[in-house]
Structures are given as C-alpha cells and as structure tokens.
Scaffold this active site. Structure first.
Site, short mmCIF file in Angstrom:
data_model
loop_
_atom_site.label_atom_id
_atom_site.label_comp_id
_atom_site.label_asym_id
_atom_site.label_seq_id
_atom_site.Cartn_x
_atom_site.Cartn_y
_atom_site.Cartn_z
N GLU A 41 -0.35 3.43 1.38
CA GLU A 41 0.23 4.62 2.98
C GLU A 41 1.48 4.54 3.58
O GLU A 41 1.29 4.83 3.93
CB GLU A 41 -1.09 3.95 3.61
CG GLU A 41 -2.45 3.77 3.09
CD GLU A 41 -2.76 5.38 3.86
OE1 GLU A 41 -1.92 5.65 5.11
OE2 GLU A 41 -3.39 6.16 2.49
N TYR B 290 -3.01 0.23 10.00
CA TYR B 290 -2.77 -0.55 8.93
C TYR B 290 -1.58 0.14 8.13
O TYR B 290 -0.66 -1.22 7.56
CB TYR B 290 -3.73 0.37 8.11
CG TYR B 290 -3.89 0.28 6.85
CD1 TYR B 290 -4.63 -1.04 6.05
CD2 TYR B 290 -3.43 1.53 5.56
CE1 TYR B 290 -4.57 -1.56 5.06
CE2 TYR B 290 -3.60 0.80 4.15
CZ TYR B 290 -4.24 -0.86 4.56
OH TYR B 290 -4.76 -1.12 2.59
N SER C 160 0.99 -1.40 -0.60
CA SER C 160 0.18 -0.05 -0.30
C SER C 160 1.23 1.03 -0.42
O SER C 160 1.70 1.34 0.49
CB SER C 160 -0.77 -0.05 1.18
OG SER C 160 -0.67 1.49 1.45
N1 LIG Z 1 -8.11 -0.51 -2.85
C1 LIG Z 1 -7.54 0.68 -2.72
O1 LIG Z 1 -7.41 1.05 -3.28
C2 LIG Z 1 -5.93 -0.36 -1.83
C3 LIG Z 1 -5.05 0.06 -2.21
C4 LIG Z 1 -4.04 0.36 -1.82
C5 LIG Z 1 -3.76 -1.22 -1.09
N2 LIG Z 1 -5.14 -2.21 -0.69
C6 LIG Z 1 -4.75 -2.73 -0.73
O2 LIG Z 1 -5.16 -4.43 -1.25
C7 LIG Z 1 -6.69 -5.48 -1.52
C8 LIG Z 1 -7.32 -5.67 -2.09
O3 LIG Z 1 -8.29 -4.38 -1.69
P1 LIG Z 1 -9.42 -4.03 -1.38
O4 LIG Z 1 -9.79 -2.58 -1.95
O5 LIG Z 1 -9.92 -5.15 -2.91
O6 LIG Z 1 -10.10 -4.88 -0.04
P2 LIG Z 1 -11.00 -5.33 0.52
O7 LIG Z 1 -12.74 -4.51 -0.52
O8 LIG Z 1 -12.04 -4.45 1.75
O9 LIG Z 1 -11.10 -6.68 0.75
C9 LIG Z 1 -10.28 -7.89 1.52
C10 LIG Z 1 -11.09 -8.79 1.40
O10 LIG Z 1 -10.18 -9.06 3.06
C11 LIG Z 1 -11.36 -9.82 3.66
N3 LIG Z 1 -10.58 -9.05 5.62
C12 LIG Z 1 -11.44 -8.04 5.47
N4 LIG Z 1 -11.17 -8.66 6.96
C13 LIG Z 1 -10.62 -9.14 7.51
C14 LIG Z 1 -10.08 -9.26 8.54
N5 LIG Z 1 -9.87 -8.44 9.51
N6 LIG Z 1 -8.84 -10.53 8.91
C15 LIG Z 1 -8.62 -12.16 7.12
N7 LIG Z 1 -9.65 -10.98 6.27
C16 LIG Z 1 -10.30 -9.91 5.77
C17 LIG Z 1 -12.42 -9.37 3.34
O11 LIG Z 1 -12.95 -11.03 2.88
P3 LIG Z 1 -14.01 -11.88 3.86
O12 LIG Z 1 -15.17 -10.54 5.05
O13 LIG Z 1 -14.66 -12.92 2.71
O14 LIG Z 1 -13.30 -13.15 4.14
C18 LIG Z 1 -12.15 -8.55 2.45
O15 LIG Z 1 -13.83 -9.31 0.95
C19 LIG Z 1 -5.86 -4.57 0.31
O16 LIG Z 1 -4.81 -5.52 0.97
C20 LIG Z 1 -5.98 -3.71 1.13
O17 LIG Z 1 -5.57 -3.58 1.62
C21 LIG Z 1 -5.91 -1.52 -1.50
#
Ligand SMILES: NC(=O)c1ccc[n+]([C@@H]2O[C@H](COP(=O)([O-])OP(=O)(O)OC[C@H]3O[C@@H](n4cnc5c(N)ncnc54)[C@H](OP(=O)(O)O)[C@@H]3O)[C@@H](O)[C@H]2O)c1
Length: 319
Positions: free
Chosen positions: A128, A150, A126
């Site tokens: 961040e 985070y 990330s």
């Molecule tokens: N979107 C962005 O702008 C962005 C930017 C930089 C990095 N990221 C990273 O990229 C990855 C994907 O992002 P995304 O936007 O697709 O995220 P998301 O929509 O929030 O999906 C993350 C998934 O992780 C699981 N999860 C949630 N809380 C959890 C916990 N406490 N422990 C274990 N699993 C958990 C959930 O699946 P279940 O509920 O089905 O278990 C959820 O569907 C993440 O690692 C995020 O931090 C995202």
C-alpha cells in the site's frame, strides 16, 4: 542451539502461519497479543499449535510493555506482524492506525537498541506504501506515495526500520508484502467476504453480495508462502528490504468471477456494486516485482490468484 522467536501479533493470519513454520524448524516460540488472557487465538487452535506457543500480553504503543517482554523472552528474532491492518478501517481510525503501526515499530526498534542484544528484526511492510503506480510492477526502489492512513503509517515504519539499520547497525528488515490470503483471513477483508457470501449463496441463501470498486487490480498470493519469505530475510547474511509478490495482478472482478465459477454460479446474478463501500482514495492497480527476493533469498510464489481462490473455496466448503 534452539532459537527463540518472538512473534508480535501471533493471533493474526500471518502470525499463526509463521508460528507453524518456525515450530517446524525447531524454534521456541513466544507470541504476543494485546490481551493474551482474553484472546481465543482461534487461528493457532485451528492450526493445532496453540499449546506449543508461549503467549504473553504486549501493548506495542507502550514502551515499558515492549521492553519488559523483550527482557523476559530474550529472543533471537522478533517478527512484528501486529497493528491495525485494515486499509478501510484506517480511514475511520487514523490515530489508532498510526500509533499501532508507526509508534509500535519504533518502540520495538528502540527496545532492541536499548537491550544491546544481537536481535534480528522483521517488520511487516506493505505494498500500500507505493500508492498508484499505474500499470507497472513496484520494486524496492519505487518511491512511496501512500494514499491511506494505513499506508502513511506503514511508510513511516519502513523508514524507521531503514534508519535503525543504518544508524545503529541493527539487523532489521522490511518485507514489502503484496496482498496474501488464506482461510485464516477474517471476513472483514474483501476476499474472505466474497468467498463466504458466495458459499452461502451456493448453499441456497438468497442474499446479494455487495461490493465496492471491483475494477481495482491486486497481486494476490498465498499467505503460508509469504511467511517463508519473512523467515528467509532474517537468515540472509545482511539485512535488507524485499518486495514479496507473485508478480501477476488481476482485477477484483476476476477474483469474484473465479470464486462463483468454482461454485458453478454466474457472479453477475449475485453481485451488486455499492457506492457506499468505495474508499475515499484507492489504488487502481497494485502489482509487485519479486525479482530481488528470488535472486537473493531464493523465494518465489508457487500459487497465483486462481490457486488461492480454489484453496479458499475448498476450505470454506469443508468447514
Ligand atoms: N495480509 C496481507 O495481505 C498483508 C499485506 C501487507 C502487509 N500486511 C501486514 O502484515 C502484518 C500481518 O498481517 P495479517 O494479515 O496477519 O494481519 P491480522 O490477521 O489482522 O493480524 C494482525 C494482528 O495485530 C493485532 N492488532 C490488531 N489491531 C491492532 C491494534 N490496533 N494495535 C495493536 N495490535 C493490533 C491483532 O492481534 P491481537 O488482537 O491479538 O492483539 C491481530 O491478530 C500486518 O502488519 C499487516 O498490516 C498484511
């Protein structure tokens, strides 16, 4: 031969788009959720791909669970997109955040090492991690100065990946992704909250949109493009880490103004700043330099903030 990919966190925004991309490339897809029996996988349903994906439960913080899934699935590629993903929530749930991200990534790397199989590993890093870097663009060599639980967790996971690559020769990559949005973003993220509220106001709702610090600047891209970068990293001839960004940043205020303009409204009539929504620490400006990804992977963002807003507003109006 058909490749098998395991997507951890397939129910999320990126998981769903990545599953769609890899299905189109002929992959067999397994996806994990903390509780695959209970999850509705609404993003997969929305994309019309749920029936094509094999779903299984996996607790990232439980090594036994992670190892069992790897042994069952025998993947060629593992994409770790799971974990607690909200910066704001990480201040309320620091331990859950650290465990799901840092311990989770370590469990996956250890399980891959334990199997001895030539599994390629992508980890969701990330932007961040960079913290406040002023009015500059972060590259892969910009030092990390995390400013939230985070970001601390994501920084830890980044170095775990680098260490396992160096120490054990595992094909492991981190994508240092800047913000990327889509209609699949949940409403607890500010961009979707802005769009959903503005659309309701445009339909006659009398509510006011409450926002925290709208002077922060972010580099916003389009999620379906960002998952392509993840795939490309694992197809490259050697494992490495890449900044994935548009290279342009805008103030949150400009994002808000653009959303209301798309709906024929003046944002200043509908938005109030709410100090209770300010974070304990926040990043003033966040912008990435994606030159390495462009040069080595041939990846480049086609859509910038204004395109992203337009596509998200159109989708919300049609839903
Ligand atoms: N979107 C962005 O702008 C962005 C930017 C930089 C990095 N990221 C990273 O990229 C990855 C994907 O992002 P995304 O936007 O697709 O995220 P998301 O929509 O929030 O999906 C993350 C998934 O992780 C699981 N999860 C949630 N809380 C959890 C916990 N406490 N422990 C274990 N699993 C958990 C959930 O699946 P279940 O509920 O089905 O278990 C959820 O569907 C993440 O690692 C995020 O931090 C995202």
């Amino acid at each position: 031969m058909t490749k098998t990919a395991l997507i951890c966190g397939v129910s999320g925004q990126d998981g769903a788009y990545l599953a769609q991309l890899l299905l189109n490339k002929g992959y067999q897809i397994w996806g994990t959720s903390r509780d695959a029996q209970m999850s509705s996988f609404k993003n997969l349903v929305r994309l019309g791909i749920k029936e094509q994906i094999k779903l299984t439960s996996m607790a990232l913080n439980d090594f036994r669970s992670v190892l069992q899934v790897l042994l069952k699935v025998e993947p060629d590629e593992v994409y770790n997109l799971a974990g607690q993903t909200s910066v704001g929530l990480s201040f309320e749930q620091p331990v859950e955040t650290l465990e799901s991200i840092a311990t989770g990534t370590l469990n996956l790397l250890e399980a891959i090492r334990f199997t001895g199989a030539p599994i390629k590993f992508y980890n969701a890093g990330s932007s961040e991690c960079f913290g406040d870097i002023g009015d500059t663009s972060a590259t892969e060599t910009t030092p990390f100065r995390p400013r939230s639980p985070y970001a601390v967790a994501k920084s830890t996971a980044f170095w775990e990946v680098a260490n396992y690559r160096e120490a054990y020769g595992i094909f492991a990559c981190s994508g240092i992704l800047f913000n990327h949005e889509s209609p699949l973003r949940p409403e607890r993220f500010v961009t979707q909250k802005i769009i959903a509220t503005a659309c309701r106001i445009a339909q006659g709702s009398q509510e006011t949109l409450h926002l925290g610090n709208i002077s922060v600047e972010r580099d916003w891209g389009w999620a379906p493009e960002y998952v392509e970068a993840m795939y490309l990293m694992l197809q490259h001839d050697h494992p490495d880490d890449y900044v994935i960004a548009t290279g342009e940043s805008s103030k949150l205020e400009d994002f808000v103004a653009q959303v209301f303009t798309c709906l024929g409204l003046n944002w200043q009539d509908h938005v109030v700043t709410d100090k209770s929504l300010f974070r304990p620490t926040d990043l003033a400006i966040s912008r990435g330099n994606p030159a390495k990804a462009r040069n080595q992977l041939g990846w480049q963002a086609q859509y910038k903030m204004r395109d992203v807003v337009k596509m998200m507003v159109e989708d919300k109006q049609n839903s």
